[in-house]
Scaffold this active site. Structure first.
Site, short mmCIF file in Angstrom:
data_model
loop_
_atom_site.label_atom_id
_atom_site.label_comp_id
_atom_site.label_asym_id
_atom_site.label_seq_id
_atom_site.Cartn_x
_atom_site.Cartn_y
_atom_site.Cartn_z
N SER A 30 29.82 -3.66 7.93
CA SER A 30 29.75 -4.58 6.79
C SER A 30 31.08 -5.29 6.55
CB SER A 30 29.31 -3.82 5.53
OG SER A 30 30.19 -2.75 5.27
N THR A 31 32.20 -4.60 6.75
CA THR A 31 33.51 -5.24 6.53
C THR A 31 33.73 -6.33 7.59
OG1 THR A 31 34.21 -3.02 5.87
CG2 THR A 31 35.92 -4.71 5.98
N ASP A 84 35.59 4.26 9.25
CA ASP A 84 35.00 5.13 8.24
C ASP A 84 36.07 5.94 7.53
OD1 ASP A 84 32.21 4.46 8.80
OD2 ASP A 84 32.67 5.30 10.76
N GLY A 95 32.22 4.85 13.92
CA GLY A 95 30.91 5.15 14.48
C GLY A 95 29.83 5.31 13.43
N GLU A 103 32.95 -0.24 20.72
CA GLU A 103 34.16 -0.51 19.93
C GLU A 103 35.38 0.05 20.65
OE1 GLU A 103 32.20 -0.55 15.46
OE2 GLU A 103 33.02 1.32 16.20
N LYS A 121 38.58 4.35 2.20
CA LYS A 121 38.59 4.85 3.58
C LYS A 121 39.93 5.50 3.99
CE LYS A 121 34.57 2.66 4.47
NZ LYS A 121 34.44 1.63 5.46
C1 5RP Z 1 30.61 1.03 13.28
C2 5RP Z 1 31.93 1.37 12.70
C3 5RP Z 1 32.34 0.67 11.44
O1 5RP Z 1 33.54 0.04 11.67
C4 5RP Z 1 32.49 1.69 10.35
O2 5RP Z 1 31.29 2.42 10.22
C5 5RP Z 1 32.82 1.00 9.02
O3 5RP Z 1 31.72 0.26 8.58
P1 5RP Z 1 31.72 -0.54 7.23
O4 5RP Z 1 32.66 -1.68 7.38
O5 5RP Z 1 30.28 -0.99 7.09
O6 5RP Z 1 32.11 0.39 6.11
O7 5RP Z 1 32.67 2.18 13.20
O8 5RP Z 1 30.30 1.84 14.38
#
Ligand code: 5RP
Length: 218
Positions: A30-31, A84, A95, A103, A121
């Site tokens: 989402s970010t 995360d 992940g 990634e 985070k």
């Molecule tokens: C996807 C990832 C994302 O970068 C991680 O989960 C963060 O996601 P978000 O920006 O939605 O909080 O590792 O595999």
């Protein structure tokens, strides 16, 4: 500011790192979606992107940004992705969106990893967020037993199939005090494709969205 506004704040700061005519490494989540959306005004000034997931590829292409196959790109300047969890040494857990393997590959090729997160985070010790591990489907139960022997509590992410056709185990109850060591240990288990610890290739720049704006650490 709520969590989404903080993600937007970090994403907007990351756009400042994008150079003219560059190929960009683009993560998933989402970010990162906010980051992709904010490329709109400068999309004609960049050469294109390398993407870490089918979802990000679709979003980039919908905006008219060319997505290159990684095999056709020798190297590029920046890889922008979320996380995360991230600790003060810039080791990360990634992940949550199941894109960890691609990634890690795209991040390996980039000269600079720019991590964009909201301030929830940022942690002292990784592990409160369950650690994702991508596994070959036939190895799932074996890998789960090995992860249990390491002190974790693996939970099969039901219904999730990665872009590579694999499964995810989310490992709870780990206190990851030596991320690089645990990354190596878990990667060595037969059947593990990728562990979501990004320690050997951590972030180079951290942009945190906070109530007081973007905080940058290089
Ligand atoms: C996807 C990832 C994302 O970068 C991680 O989960 C963060 O996601 P978000 O920006 O939605 O909080 O590792 O595999």
């Amino acid at each position: 500011m709520d969590q989404n506004q903080k993600k937007i704040c970090a994403a907007e700061e990351a756009v400042k790192y994008v150079k003219e005519n560059a190929v960009l490494g683009v993560g998933t989540g989402s970010t990162v979606n906010y980051f992709i959306d904010r490329l709109e005004p400068i999309k004609d000034k960049i050469k294109g992107a390398v993407s870490s997931s089918v979802a990000s590829t679709k979003r980039l292409e919908a905006m008219g940004i060319k997505v290159f196959d990684l095999n056709d790109v020798d190297s590029f300047d920046i890889y922008v992705d979320g996380a995360d969890e991230i600790n003060p040494e810039m080791d990360m857990i990634k992940g949550g969106g199941a894109a960890l393997t691609r990634e890690k590959i795209v991040a390996a090729v980039a000269r600079k990893f720019i991590c964009i997160v909201d301030d929830t985070k940022v942690v002292d010790v990784l592990g409160k967020f369950p650690l994702p591990v991508e596994v070959i489907p036939m190895a799932r139960e074996y890998v789960a037993r090995e992860l249990t022997a390491l002190g974790g509590r693996p939970v099969y992410r039901e219904g999730c199939v990665t872009d590579n056709g694999n499964h995810i185990l989310d490992v709870h109850d780990l206190k990851i005090t030596e991320p690089k060591k645990l990354e190596q240990t878990i990667n060595a288990i037969a059947g593990v494709v990728t562990v979501g610890i990004f320690g050997r290739r951590g972030a180079d720049v951290l942009i945190v969205g906070t109530d007081n704006g973007a905080k940058v650490t290089e």
